[in-house]
Design an enzyme around this catalytic site. Structure first.
Site, PDB file in Angstrom:
ATOM      1  N   PHE A  77       0.849  -1.186   0.000  1.00 39.61           N
ATOM      2  CA  PHE A  77       0.000   0.000   0.000  1.00 39.61           C
ATOM      3  C   PHE A  77       0.888   1.241   0.000  1.00 39.61           C
ATOM      4  O   PHE A  77       1.854   1.327   0.752  1.00 39.61           O
ATOM      5  CB  PHE A  77      -0.897   0.021   1.245  1.00 39.61           C
ATOM      6  CG  PHE A  77      -1.826  -1.157   1.317  1.00 39.61           C
ATOM      7  CD1 PHE A  77      -2.933  -1.248   0.482  1.00 39.61           C
ATOM      8  CD2 PHE A  77      -1.591  -2.181   2.217  1.00 39.61           C
ATOM      9  CE1 PHE A  77      -3.788  -2.333   0.544  1.00 39.61           C
ATOM     10  CE2 PHE A  77      -2.438  -3.272   2.294  1.00 39.61           C
ATOM     11  CZ  PHE A  77      -3.546  -3.346   1.455  1.00 39.61           C
ATOM     12  N   SER A 112       9.991   1.313   2.048  1.00 37.83           N
ATOM     13  CA  SER A 112       8.976   0.387   2.554  1.00 37.83           C
ATOM     14  C   SER A 112       9.256  -0.102   3.960  1.00 37.83           C
ATOM     15  O   SER A 112      10.400  -0.181   4.398  1.00 37.83           O
ATOM     16  CB  SER A 112       8.905  -0.852   1.641  1.00 37.83           C
ATOM     17  OG  SER A 112       8.552  -0.501   0.336  1.00 37.83           O
ATOM     18  N   ILE A 123       2.236  -7.462   4.719  1.00 36.45           N
ATOM     19  CA  ILE A 123       1.772  -6.126   4.386  1.00 36.45           C
ATOM     20  C   ILE A 123       2.969  -5.200   4.287  1.00 36.45           C
ATOM     21  O   ILE A 123       3.821  -5.141   5.175  1.00 36.45           O
ATOM     22  CB  ILE A 123       0.787  -5.595   5.462  1.00 36.45           C
ATOM     23  CG1 ILE A 123      -0.364  -6.579   5.698  1.00 36.45           C
ATOM     24  CG2 ILE A 123       0.281  -4.204   5.072  1.00 36.45           C
ATOM     25  CD1 ILE A 123      -1.214  -6.870   4.470  1.00 36.45           C
ATOM     26  N   GLU A 124       3.044  -4.498   3.178  1.00 33.87           N
ATOM     27  CA  GLU A 124       4.121  -3.531   2.914  1.00 33.87           C
ATOM     28  C   GLU A 124       3.464  -2.154   2.809  1.00 33.87           C
ATOM     29  O   GLU A 124       2.508  -1.975   2.051  1.00 33.87           O
ATOM     30  CB  GLU A 124       4.814  -3.891   1.618  1.00 33.87           C
ATOM     31  CG  GLU A 124       5.928  -2.974   1.191  1.00 33.87           C
ATOM     32  CD  GLU A 124       6.568  -3.416  -0.133  1.00 33.87           C
ATOM     33  OE1 GLU A 124       7.469  -2.686  -0.590  1.00 33.87           O
ATOM     34  OE2 GLU A 124       6.163  -4.432  -0.703  1.00 33.87           O
ATOM     35  N   VAL A 125       3.943  -1.189   3.575  1.00 34.45           N
ATOM     36  CA  VAL A 125       3.488   0.184   3.471  1.00 34.45           C
ATOM     37  C   VAL A 125       4.666   0.992   2.949  1.00 34.45           C
ATOM     38  O   VAL A 125       5.773   0.907   3.502  1.00 34.45           O
ATOM     39  CB  VAL A 125       2.984   0.726   4.825  1.00 34.45           C
ATOM     40  CG1 VAL A 125       2.693   2.219   4.741  1.00 34.45           C
ATOM     41  CG2 VAL A 125       1.729  -0.020   5.262  1.00 34.45           C
TER      42      VAL A 125
END
Length: 131
Positions: A77, A112, A123-125
């Protein structure tokens, strides 16, 4: 001539508990749960112009993936403001498993941070502005 895809509209995650998944994504990532479908019995997580439809394991909707499995997702995201990501995750009790660090995004280099959701999806932000 191949079909030309413009954007991703939605994807589907198979989860062990829709309730736990909704609570996590609303609290940690600021997404909004919506109900849709006949009698509003389906649930999705909306963010921006996209959504994640949720299927509860063993109660999936047809058609569905050949092998729907909780924990098989790997999602990235993009956020505009990366400065507070680490502090926010810590305040939510989320364990960072990697990052922050440089990675390759769809249109260039991103910064990231990685963690897992309640089903162990990765989950990668990330941000494109270097954080």
């Amino acid at each position: 001539m191949p079909i030309r895809v413009n954007r991703l509209d939605h994807l589907v995650l198979t989860v062990a508990s829709i309730e736990k998944t909704v609570a996590f994504y609303e609290h940690v990532l600021g997404m909004t749960a919506i109900r849709f479908g006949a009698n509003n019995h389906r649930v999705a997580l909306r963010f921006g112009d996209q959504k994640i439809n949720l299927h509860e394991a063993g109660k999936e909707f047809d058609p569905k993936a050949a092998r729907p499995t909780p924990g098989s997702g790997d999602l990235c995201f993009i956020v505009d403001d990366f400065a507070e990501v680490e502090a926010h995750l810590a305040s939510c009790g989320v364990t960072i498993i990697d990052g922050p660090g440089p990675r390759s995004g769809a249109v260039g280099e991103i910064r990231s941070i990685y963690f897992r959701d309640p089903d162990d999806n990765l989950i990668e932000v990330s941000t494109y502005d270097g954080g």
